[in-house]
Enzyme design. Structure first.
Site: not given
Ligand code: EPZ
Length: 444
Positions: A32-33, A103, A127, A132-133, A135, A329, A351, A422
């Site tokens: 997926k990633n 995301r 998620c 989940r910034p 910046d 994960d 993380i 997902r």
């Protein structure tokens, strides 16, 4: 456009009560990633792109819906091969509802801004594992000469005028304050079309980034240093995907999830089409715990495990870490493993600050877990688990609840199956094939 995503399904599972009777083979799908980023990277192309080994998961569908709304024509050549015709001018406003659910949609900002000179996007969703910034993304684009306009619901980035008067990002040196996976990938893609050289420092080392860079280089990009913490990209023209195919690498997180399930509930389990070299931290931990794993080139086998009592597995401390450390994960599935191993373990989630809340559900099942702060729990085992009704909070904790439900005594119902869908294709079908009593309850 209105979508009717299957948001209200649940899984009902009949637990094995500690018996290890599962048996069979699970074929590991494309990652997926990796595939979500590869879909996004096609915005760097002038013509078309072919993606293979695509997992048929909900996130793939969301990404295809999103790109279609931006003007793409996407066809399925076969079960796992997608062809994408890239429009000459891509719409640069990411649809709010779709982007909020994914995301990974933030990765599109790089190629779109680099190609079209502008991109508008909502604060990305995904998620609930932390705030989940973004910046790092915004700082990096500003370093590449972009300007930022913020409205209440969205951000708009615009590239500066290049030498030829066309809007074009400038190559820059970008030091990322954390090794962000998608920020690394986003800047790598943006830099492919920027003017001059871009150097990414403190870049993430995930194998999915490497597989993407290899494909982009085959299509005309000039990316060096992937797999190290400094990546250098020479900017150039739009790429061509004609005649080239991107093959998604095998999903190392899916592999690790099924390894934990196999150790806890299978007699014999074969994982096929996997890439063990991407899972060294997990294989090392499970072996040290006493799980007998037979690792081949593209297979991992657990054999004659039925008589091995879970309480004979030794606990181990976990500290999640950027690749190649223990993947965040797989933290939730690993905690389920620790509830059945002998001893006390410290789990330090370095993380994300919101990725341990699911342990409350395991405690309700009978696990002996203490939450010390948003980053640390201790897990004491072995504790027999009882089936419960649980709300899956995200993809990976949802899968961890499924594993817990399978090893528990009695019946469990796991809500929010959509989150699991997902990231895991046809999860109930694949689990049934190895002997799990699981059914999907669809509520309209
Ligand atoms: C990717 O998310 C994965 N998602 C995640 O998988 C994975 O958990 C994560 O990497 C870490 O391995 C995809 O690849 C689509 P990060 P990403 O940016 O890139 C902070 C799953 O279940 N940060 O590496 O969003 C961030 O808050 C998902 O498949 C900032 O502070 O993660 C986190 O603490 C979940 N500012 C840390 O960096 C930023 O601008 C690492 O996050 C960006 C990130």
């Amino acid at each position: 456009m209105a979508y009717n995503w299957p948001m209200h399904d649940s899984f009902r599972i009949k637990g094995l009560g500690g018996k290890k009777t599962l048996s069979g083979t699970i074929k590991i799908n494309g990652a997926k990633n990796a595939i979500l980023q590869a879909f996004a990277a096609t915005a760097l192309f002038k013509d078309s792109s072919t993606l293979s080994n695509v997992p048929n998961i909900e996130d793939t569908s969301r990404m295809c819906e999103l790109l279609t709304e931006l003007g793409y024509i996407i066809n399925k050549k076969d079960e796992r091969t997608y062809t994408l015709e890239i429009p000459e001018n891509i719409i640069t406003e990411l649809p709010y509802e779709l982007s909020r659910r994914l995301r990974a949609s933030i990765v599109l900002t790089g190629p779109l801004l680099a190609r079209e000179g502008e991109v508008t996007f909502p604060h990305p969703g995904g998620c609930v594992i932390g705030n989940r910034p973004i910046d790092i993304f915004l700082d990096g684009f500003l370093a590449m000469g972009a300007t930022l306009e913020e409205s209440e619901k969205s951000y708009t980035l615009r590239a500066p005028k290049g030498k030829d008067g066309k809007a074009r990002l400038k190559g820059a040196e970008i030091f990322m304050r954390v090794q962000s996976v998608t920020a690394t990938q986003t800047f790598m893609m943006a830099a492919v079309l920027a003017e001059g050289t871009t150097v990414l420092k403190n870049a993430a080392l995930e194998p999915e980034t490497e597989s993407l860079a290899t494909y982009l280089n085959k299509c005309g990009a000039n990316i060096k240093g992937v797999g190290t913490s400094t990546i250098t990209i020479e900017g150039g023209e739009l790429l061509s995907g004609k005649g080239k195919v991107y093959k998604a690498p095998s999903d190392r997180i899916e592999t690790g999830s099924f390894l934990v399930l196999g150790a806890l509930a299978a007699d014999n389990l074969v994982l096929e089409d996997c890439m063990p070299e991407h899972l060294e931290a997990v294989i090392e931990m499970l072996r040290r715990a006493g799980v007998n794993l037979e690792v081949g080139e593209t297979t991992i086998k657990i054999s004659n495990n039925g008589k091995v009592k879970n309480k004979s597995f030794k606990s181990f401390d976990i500290k999640t870490h950027e690749y190649p450390g223990f993947p965040t994960d797989l933290q939730a599935p690993a905690v389920v493993f620790l509830t059945q191993s002998s001893g006390e373990a410290l789990v330090f989630e370095t993380i994300f600050e919101g990725r341990l809340n699911y342990t409350e559900g395991l405690i309700r099942m009978g696990a002996d877990i203490k939450l010390w702060d948003t980053h640390r729990v201790t897990v004491k085992g072995p504790s027999p688990l009882k089936g419960r009704e649980l709300e899956g909070p995200d993809i990976r904790a949802g899968l961890a609840y499924v594993i817990a439900g399978i090893i528990a005594k009695g019946e469990s119902v796991i809500h929010n199956a959509y989150y699991i869908d997902r990231g895991y294709e046809n999860i109930e079908g694949r689990l049934r094939d190895i002997g799990v009593e699981i059914e999907r309850i669809s509520t309209p």
